[in-house]
Design a protein around this motif. Structure first.
Motif: not given
Length: 103
Positions: A20-25, A33-36, A61-65
């Motif tokens: 998944x591509x999301x806004x920059x974290x 990353x844990x999204x609640x 989730x884990x940050x890939x890039x």
């Protein structure tokens, strides 16, 4: 099993193992990353809908890039006024790999 999450002001449908591509974290590559902010969790016929969020649910989730999206061109023009303006924009994003959904 899938879930609907909210991050970066947008909603995404995610399932385990997906990307998944999301806004920059602000997390390094390889970081967790844990999204609640989980709006809905569905497991077959068992569906939980939050008001607004499902209590106790989270998505790991884990940050890939990190990267930048395609260029979007902005063109403004006023007819008969000799005004033209062209501008480009590239939005930053973070690519996540969904590890699991806990309800």
């Amino acid at each position: 099993m899938y879930a609907v999450i909210k991050t970066g002001g947008k909603q995404y449908k995610v399932s385990a193992g997906g990307k998944l591509k999301v806004e920059s974290l602000p997390v390094e590559v390889g970081g967790a990353v844990e999204i609640k902010d989980v709006l809905m969790v569905a497991d077959g016929d068992n569906v939980k809908i939050g008001a607004p969020f499902v209590a106790g649910a989270s998505v790991k989730a884990t940050v890939v890039s990190h990267g930048r999206g395609d260029k979007v061109m902005i063109f403004k023009m006023r007819r008969r006024k000799h005004y033209r303006k062209t501008q480009g924009h590239r939005q930053n994003y973070t690519e996540l790999r969904i590890e699991g959904i806990s309800a």
